[in-house]
Structures are given as C-alpha cells and as structure tokens.
Design a protein around this motif. Sequence first.
Motif, PDB file in Angstrom:
ATOM      1  N   SER A 205       0.826  -1.208   0.000  1.00 42.50           N
ATOM      2  CA  SER A 205       0.000   0.000   0.000  1.00 42.50           C
ATOM      3  C   SER A 205       0.862   1.261   0.000  1.00 42.50           C
ATOM      4  N   VAL A 206       1.971   1.230   0.742  1.00 45.14           N
ATOM      5  CA  VAL A 206       2.889   2.372   0.756  1.00 45.14           C
ATOM      6  C   VAL A 206       3.523   2.552  -0.621  1.00 45.14           C
ATOM      7  N   LEU A 207       3.977   1.461  -1.232  1.00 46.43           N
ATOM      8  CA  LEU A 207       4.568   1.547  -2.560  1.00 46.43           C
ATOM      9  C   LEU A 207       3.578   2.113  -3.573  1.00 46.43           C
ATOM     10  N   GLU A 208       2.335   1.679  -3.473  1.00 47.10           N
ATOM     11  CA  GLU A 208       1.327   2.158  -4.412  1.00 47.10           C
ATOM     12  C   GLU A 208       1.082   3.656  -4.239  1.00 47.10           C
ATOM     13  N   ARG A 209       0.968   4.114  -2.983  1.00 45.95           N
ATOM     14  CA  ARG A 209       0.733   5.552  -2.737  1.00 45.95           C
ATOM     15  C   ARG A 209       1.917   6.383  -3.224  1.00 45.95           C
ATOM     16  N   VAL A 210       3.120   5.939  -2.905  1.00 51.79           N
ATOM     17  CA  VAL A 210       4.308   6.691  -3.303  1.00 51.79           C
ATOM     18  C   VAL A 210       4.407   6.753  -4.824  1.00 51.79           C
ATOM     19  N   SER A 211       4.129   5.655  -5.495  1.00 51.34           N
ATOM     20  CA  SER A 211       4.184   5.638  -6.952  1.00 51.34           C
ATOM     21  C   SER A 211       3.179   6.607  -7.558  1.00 51.34           C
ATOM     22  N   GLU A 212       1.980   6.620  -6.997  1.00 54.28           N
ATOM     23  CA  GLU A 212       0.944   7.519  -7.507  1.00 54.28           C
ATOM     24  C   GLU A 212       1.326   8.986  -7.300  1.00 54.28           C
ATOM     25  N   LYS A 213       1.943   9.293  -6.156  1.00 56.21           N
ATOM     26  CA  LYS A 213       2.270  10.680  -5.836  1.00 56.21           C
ATOM     27  C   LYS A 213       3.504  11.180  -6.576  1.00 56.21           C
ATOM     28  N   THR A 214       4.474  10.289  -6.794  1.00 56.52           N
ATOM     29  CA  THR A 214       5.738  10.709  -7.401  1.00 56.52           C
ATOM     30  C   THR A 214       5.834  10.410  -8.888  1.00 56.52           C
ATOM     31  N   GLY A 215       5.005   9.500  -9.369  1.00 61.06           N
ATOM     32  CA  GLY A 215       5.092   9.090 -10.763  1.00 61.06           C
ATOM     33  C   GLY A 215       6.197   8.085 -11.030  1.00 61.06           C
ATOM     34  N   THR A 216       6.875   7.635  -9.979  1.00 62.70           N
ATOM     35  CA  THR A 216       7.933   6.634 -10.144  1.00 62.70           C
ATOM     36  C   THR A 216       7.301   5.243 -10.196  1.00 62.70           C
ATOM     37  N   PRO A 217       7.482   4.508 -11.281  1.00 64.01           N
ATOM     38  CA  PRO A 217       6.840   3.195 -11.386  1.00 64.01           C
ATOM     39  C   PRO A 217       7.463   2.183 -10.427  1.00 64.01           C
ATOM     40  N   VAL A 218       6.686   1.165 -10.091  1.00 67.09           N
ATOM     41  CA  VAL A 218       7.143   0.059  -9.239  1.00 67.09           C
ATOM     42  C   VAL A 218       6.985  -1.237 -10.021  1.00 67.09           C
ATOM     43  N   HIS A 219       8.051  -2.041 -10.052  1.00 67.94           N
ATOM     44  CA  HIS A 219       8.010  -3.350 -10.710  1.00 67.94           C
ATOM     45  C   HIS A 219       8.722  -4.380  -9.855  1.00 67.94           C
ATOM     46  N   PRO A 220       8.111  -5.579  -9.689  1.00 73.89           N
ATOM     47  CA  PRO A 220       6.740  -5.931 -10.041  1.00 73.89           C
ATOM     48  C   PRO A 220       5.740  -4.993  -9.360  1.00 73.89           C
ATOM     49  N   LYS A 221       4.515  -4.995  -9.839  1.00 74.03           N
ATOM     50  CA  LYS A 221       3.502  -4.070  -9.341  1.00 74.03           C
ATOM     51  C   LYS A 221       3.137  -4.373  -7.888  1.00 74.03           C
ATOM     52  N   PRO A 222       2.755  -3.345  -7.112  1.00 73.46           N
ATOM     53  CA  PRO A 222       2.304  -3.585  -5.738  1.00 73.46           C
ATOM     54  C   PRO A 222       1.153  -4.582  -5.654  1.00 73.46           C
ATOM     55  N   SER A 223       0.311  -4.644  -6.671  1.00 75.23           N
ATOM     56  CA  SER A 223      -0.799  -5.612  -6.656  1.00 75.23           C
ATOM     57  C   SER A 223      -0.284  -7.042  -6.636  1.00 75.23           C
TER      58      SER A 223
END
Length: 385
Positions: A83-101
């Motif tokens: 959940s933290v990774l997802e929020r940070v990605s949304e706010k900063t635009g920095t992608p996360v891989h693999p996805k938080p989901s």
Amino acid sequence: MTTLRTPGPTIGVVGGGQLGRMLAEAAAPLGVEVIVLDPTPDCPAALVARDQIVADFDDEAGIRELAARSDVLTFEIELADQSVLERVSEKTGTPVHPKPSTLETIHDKLVQKRELEAAGVPVPPFRAVEDADDVRDAIDDYGAPVMLKARTGGYDGRGNVPVESKAEAEEALESVAGPAMVESFVDFEREVSVIAVKGENETAAFPIGENVHEDEILRETIVPARSSEAVEERAREVAEDVLEVMDGRGVYGIELFETTDGKVLLNEIAPRPHNSGHWTIEGAQSSQFEQHVRAVLGWPLAATDLRSPTVMTNLLADVDEEQEARLGDIDRILETPGANLHWYGKREARPLRKMGHVTVTARDDEGVAALRDRAVSIRESVTFE
C-alpha cells in the motif's frame, strides 16, 4: 524502440540484504546505479550500492525519498508494504516493478493459491483453517500428514509445520501464531524451480533447477535438474502460466513439486530474484540479477542458456548462538577451478542464517551427482570462526 544509453538510470530497491547486494553488482556493468532502503545501517548491499537510505520497509517518507532519487522502484524482500509503494508511486510518478498488486497477492499464501488455481495453475489441494478442528477435518479429507502454513510472513521454512496426526493439530496451530492454511502433503519425486522473467514485451526462463532442502531450508540447487524432458517442458509451461497472473516486470522465483507420477504442482512464488537462482551468476549466459535489472527498466532481456552444469550450495551459519560473522578455511574454494565464493557481508552469524553461497561448475563430462558431491565437500571444508 527508444535508444538506450549508458550511464543509465537509477533503480531504487526496497531491501538491502544479499539480493540487493547482488542486484547492485549486476547493475554496475550496465551503467545502472542502485540505491537501497533498509533499516539496518551498513546493510549487506550498502558496500556495493551507490547509497543507502536507513528506514523501515514500510516507512513512507523514506520510500518517497527513494522514489525521488530513482527512475524505477523494485524490492528484494516481501516485507515491503504494497500500500505504501502504491501511494508513493501515484504521488511521485515513479513506477514500481513488479507491481504492488502482485506483492499483495504474494503476501497472503491463501490469496496466492486461490488466484493461481482460478487461473488454471496446478496446485495441491488447500484450504483456510481457523482452529484445530479445521486442521483435523483437513486430515480427514487429505490424509496425514498435512502441511500447515502461516498465510503471511513465513520464509526459509519458517511458518511451515507438518502435522502428522490429529493429536498434533492444536500445538501446530499455536506454533504458526496467526492466520493459517493447510495443504495436502505432496508425495514428490523432487522439488524444482524455474527462474522466470517478465519483460516489457517478452518473457524468458532459465533451465529448471533441482532443489535439495533440509529442515525446510534450501541447501543445494542442481542444474540441470535430474528430471525428464516432459517434466522440464511442463515446468516451463506452468511458469508461463504463472507469469500471466503476475502483474509487472521482473524476475519471479517459481517453486514447484515434481510428483512421483510425473506431474508438476506449484508450491510458492517469490516476486524477486530467488535463492534457487543464484547458480545463474556463473552457470548461465546471464544472471537472474542482470535479468531483473533489465526487466524492471523495460530493457531487452538477455539470453538464459546454460553455460555449464552447475551446483549452488548455501553457506549456512554453523553456530549455536549469535556471533560475529567470520568465515575461515576458504582455501579450498579459492584453489578449486570452477568454484566461486559469494560472501554476503552480514555482520552477525546466527544459527542456520544464510551467510553466502558457493557455486561449482562441472569439469569435462562430470555428471551432476558427482558435481553435487564435490560442491558439498567444498562447502563442508569451510568453517565459521
């Protein structure tokens, strides 16, 4: 296709253990820098990464700083908070891989098994359990023994408890101490794994490895696995099906059972480089760590062909209590052609803690059984001082 250049981008890694260390080692030749976030000052990856942010794995301010300094985020430990990774990605635009989901799916073994079963991936019979009566009911249905598993937090055998009889149900459930599930016990010929890679528009897989466990802890990985071509092909098919379920680019360690009647069943998935893939550093055309770097950046994947039959053996701390981590008698490793020492840089040795590994590649026409014997002999020559 976008023209790639080096020096290249920066990868932010949540976790700075041995996997983060080896990721940074693999990234450097590509001109890619790595920054890690880990709560332990001078964590194992700190020596080879560009920098370390000292913060907990769920520290939102720390992960936001990591994102601000990185072009993409990834993780080397499942304790990262989705959940933290997802929020940070949304706010900063920095992608996360693999996805938080994907991390959310992996975090709960029951959710993981349900999603995979729904996608047609073969899994052992399983069910959620709330109390000892549920465990006893599972024994009635599946037969004894059954494997009781903590749904969250278990790794390296922790949280996995074989239940041999109904009389053991209550004590076993107490030892798990949290939400649990039960799986039928698989009568397997061997445990194997596929290190699979999901890129931007392509997938890849390394040759399957045969894993030898003791007390639920991986001791050796033997490549190629002593399996039939049919089993190897089926394992690759299952791995491809797993990648279809997983969301986001990166390396996935896919642990499988080869049953006594030649079937392949999924055990567990790690959405990151995996201990059973360490052999790839010396044994394959590219390592799992280079592949993870390429994948999370959306770069073309490398070849995964076998260079040489290889055995990886873990160096587990042979100590009775916590002590300073010092490895002695490494002469034989260094003197043996084809033997390679990887020391993880951990400060403290604790009983059965993974402190490093050794890979040994084959000589001439050496068979895998003889190769494994040689690797184990080399490992046993090492001492913890």
